[in-house]
Design a protein around this motif. Sequence first.
Motif, mmCIF file in Angstrom:
data_model
loop_
_atom_site.group_PDB
_atom_site.id
_atom_site.type_symbol
_atom_site.label_atom_id
_atom_site.label_comp_id
_atom_site.label_asym_id
_atom_site.label_seq_id
_atom_site.Cartn_x
_atom_site.Cartn_y
_atom_site.Cartn_z
ATOM 1 N N ARG A 98 0.844 -1.205 0.000
ATOM 2 C CA ARG A 98 0.000 0.000 0.000
ATOM 3 C C ARG A 98 0.881 1.258 0.000
ATOM 4 N N ASP A 107 -7.866 -2.641 -2.958
ATOM 5 C CA ASP A 107 -7.517 -3.539 -1.858
ATOM 6 C C ASP A 107 -7.619 -4.995 -2.290
ATOM 7 N N LEU A 110 -4.492 -5.793 -4.301
ATOM 8 C CA LEU A 110 -3.345 -5.910 -3.406
ATOM 9 C C LEU A 110 -3.398 -7.215 -2.627
#
Length: 153
Positions: A98, A107, A110
């Motif tokens: 991040r 998110d 990731l």
Amino acid sequence: MGSRASSLLREEDIEEIKKETGFSHSQITRLYSRFHSLDKGENGALSREDFQRIPELAINPLGDRIINAFFPEGFAFRLYDLDRDDKISRDELLQVLRMMVGVNISDEQLGSIADRTIQEADTNGDMCISFSEFIKVLEKVDVEQKMSIRFLH
């Protein structure tokens, strides 16, 4: 700038460095000059403060962590091992990712990257990356990188 560096380096030293590194004469004198401009203590070594004066590191969100990797108490592994428990968890990996990408990746994306990274690196099944597992990944990357360079030449 280059002339000052070349006057401080002996020609035979430059030739030896060229043989060992493959750098050109101008690259060596430029690096030598840059090193001396950073070495504010003029002791032939760069301190933490010298590194902190490098503009590219000052603006990098991981700058402090990168600098710490150059000192005995830090390794590249420590860039990711935020809680210093000698393993990289999924949460630690997510935090560093991040910091590196900001809001440019969701998110979910990731999380997928972190999961895949742990899956590929974690050989003992504890869902974390140990230092030895980290080293194995780096060795693999290094070999692949060398193969790519040979192919391109």
